[in-house]
Design an enzyme around this catalytic site. Structure first.
Site, PDB file in Angstrom:
ATOM      1  N   LYS A 222       0.971  -1.115  -0.052  1.00  0.00           N
ATOM      2  CA  LYS A 222      -0.033  -0.078   0.104  1.00  0.00           C
ATOM      3  C   LYS A 222       0.921   1.278  -0.187  1.00  0.00           C
ATOM      4  CE  LYS A 222      -4.216  -1.796   1.710  1.00  0.00           C
ATOM      5  NZ  LYS A 222      -5.283  -2.199   2.545  1.00  0.00           N
ATOM      6  N   ARG A 257      -3.963  -9.935   4.602  1.00  0.00           N
ATOM      7  CA  ARG A 257      -4.057  -9.662   3.103  1.00  0.00           C
ATOM      8  C   ARG A 257      -2.667  -9.486   2.502  1.00  0.00           C
ATOM      9  NH1 ARG A 257      -6.572  -6.545  -0.203  1.00  0.00           N
ATOM     10  NH2 ARG A 257      -7.922  -7.365  -2.156  1.00  0.00           N
TER      11      ARG A 257
HETATM   12  C1  8Y7 Z   1      -7.987  -4.054   1.908  1.00  0.00           C
HETATM   13  C2  8Y7 Z   1      -9.031  -4.819   1.131  1.00  0.00           C
HETATM   14  C3  8Y7 Z   1      -8.309  -4.181  -0.066  1.00  0.00           C
HETATM   15  C4  8Y7 Z   1      -7.722  -4.767   2.760  1.00  0.00           C
HETATM   16  C5  8Y7 Z   1      -9.508  -6.065   3.413  1.00  0.00           C
HETATM   17  C6  8Y7 Z   1      -4.999  -2.876  -1.795  1.00  0.00           C
HETATM   18  C7  8Y7 Z   1      -9.923  -6.052  -1.238  1.00  0.00           C
HETATM   19  C8  8Y7 Z   1      -6.736  -2.875  -2.205  1.00  0.00           C
HETATM   20  N1  8Y7 Z   1      -7.889  -3.870   0.858  1.00  0.00           N
HETATM   21  N2  8Y7 Z   1     -10.092  -5.656   2.784  1.00  0.00           N
HETATM   22  N3  8Y7 Z   1      -9.409  -4.499   0.245  1.00  0.00           N
HETATM   23  N4  8Y7 Z   1      -8.896  -5.498   3.892  1.00  0.00           N
HETATM   24  N5  8Y7 Z   1     -10.458  -6.344   4.129  1.00  0.00           N
HETATM   25  O1  8Y7 Z   1      -4.172  -2.241  -2.089  1.00  0.00           O
HETATM   26  O2  8Y7 Z   1      -7.175  -3.586   3.982  1.00  0.00           O
HETATM   27  O3  8Y7 Z   1      -5.534  -4.127  -1.691  1.00  0.00           O
HETATM   28  S1  8Y7 Z   1      -8.058  -3.169  -2.123  1.00  0.00           S
END
Ligand code: 8Y7
Length: 278
Positions: A222, A257
Site C-alpha cells: 500500500k 491479506r
Molecule cells: C483491503 C481489502 C483492499 C484491506 C480487506 C489493496 C479489497 C486495496 N484492501 N480488503 N481490499 N482489507 N479486508 O491495496 O485492507 O489491496 S483493496
C-alpha cells in the site's frame, strides 16, 4: 482459538494466516493471449496455495481511489466462473471481495467460503444477503467513498473511531442475525487515512483485541509503505510490507491479506515459532 467454517473448509486461526490476493480486472491476466484468463487465474491461485496461502481472496472490482465502478453483471461475469473452479479444485477457502449483495449471493452459491466487504455490509441489500449466506464475513472500516476518501481524512482518535464504527457494524450484524462468531474485523489500512493515521492504527492494533473478534489486516504494497520508503514504486514495497505484516501478526492479527504469499508465509512461520499458538 477461533475455528471458522468457510463453506465446509475449516480455517484454524490459532496462528496467523495468509490471504492471497487475486484481482480479476480486465487487464490483470491478458498475458499476450497465451492463456485464457481462467487458466491464468487458476495457475496463479494454485501457485499461491503451493506457496502457503490459507485463503484466496478473489476480487472483480478495483477499490483504488478514483477507479471506475463496475456493474453487477460485469463483476459477476468476472468472478463467478473462477470461484466455481477454485472452490472445486483448491484445498483452501475462497473469499469473495465485494460490496454488492447479488455478487455475494452468487459467489457463495458458487462455493465461496468467506465474504470480504470493504463497505462492512452498508451497501443496499448487503446485510440481508450476508444473513442468508452462512459463511464468515469480514467487515472493514472505510471513511468516505473511494473517489474522495484520501481528501484530508480527519479523526480525533483514529483507533477509537475505527473501533467504534466496527462495534456498531457488529451490533447491526447481530440484530440482523449474524452472530459475532461469524465475523472478522479489519481497520482498513489506507481507506480514508493519512500516513500518520495508518501508522497509529498499526501501533495500536492491540486495542482491538477486547472486541474478541479475529482481525484481518491488509497493508501489502500500500501507499503507506511506498511513502515510508521515499515514494518507492509498488514493485519495491515487499520488504516494507513484510515488516508491517510481522508487526500486525505480533499485535494479534489473525489473517494478513497480501500479494506476496511465499515471503509472507515464511515470515509468519517465524512469528508463530517465536510466539507459539494462541
Ligand atoms: C483491503 C481489502 C483492499 C484491506 C480487506 C489493496 C479489497 C486495496 N484492501 N480488503 N481490499 N482489507 N479486508 O491495496 O485492507 O489491496 S483493496
Amino acid at each position: 482459538m477461533a475455528l471458522l467454517n468457510c463453506a465446509g473448509k475449516n480455517l484454524d486461526l490459532s496462528r496467523p494466516r495468509v490471504m492471497g490476493i487475486l484481482n480479476i480486472t480486465p487487464d490483470s491476466f491478458s498475458d499476450g493471449g497465451d492463456f485464457l484468463p481462467l487458466d491464468a487465474a487458476l495457475a496463479q491461485a494454485r501457485r499461491m496455495v503451493a506457496e502457503g496461502a490459507d485463503i484466496i481472496d478473489v476480487g472483480g472490482e478495483s477499490t483504488r481511489p478514483g477507479a471506475r465502478p463496475v456493474s453487477t453483471q460485469e463483476e459477476m461475469d468476472r468472478v463467478v466462473p473462477l470461484i466455481q473452479q477454485f472452490a472445486e479444485e483448491l484445498s483452501v477457502p475462497i473469499s469473495i471481495d465485494t460490496s454488492k449483495a447479488d455478487v455475494m449471493r452468487e459467489a457463495v452459491a458458487s462455493g465461496a467460503g468467506l465474504v470480504n466487504d470493504v463497505c462492512a455490509l452498508q451497501e443496499e441489500g448487503a446485510l440481508a444477503a450476508a444473513v442468508e449466506t452462512s459463511v464468515p464475513i469480514c467487515l472493514m472500516h472505510t471513511k468516505g467513498k473511494p473517489r474522495t476518501m484520501q481528501d484530508e481524512p480527519r479523526y480525533d482518535d483514529v483507533t477509537l473511531e475505527v473501533k467504534q464504527f466496527l462495534s456498531q457494524r457488529v451490533a447491526a450484524c447481530e440484530v440482523a442475525g449474524i452472530p459475532k462468531e461469524r465475523l472478522l474485523l479489519d481497520p482498513g489500512f489506507g481507506f480514508g487515512k493519512t500516513l500518520e493515521q495508518n501508522l497509529r492504527l498499526l501501533r495500536e492494533l492491540g486495542k482491538f483485541s477486547d472486541l474478541e473478534i479475529p482481525l484481518l489486516v491488509g497493508i501489502s504494497r500500500k501507499s503507506m509503505i511506498g511513502a515510508l520508503l521515499g515514494e518507492a514504486p509498488v514493485a519495491q514495497r515487499l520488504y516494507g510490507s513484510l515488516a508491517a505484516a510481522v508487526m500486525a501478526a505480533e499485535k494479534g492479527a489473525a489473517i494478513i491479506r497480501v500479494h506476496d504469499v511465499k515471503p509472507t508465509a515464511d515470515a509468519l512461520r517465524v512469528v508463530t515459532a517465536v510466539m507459539g499458538e494462541r
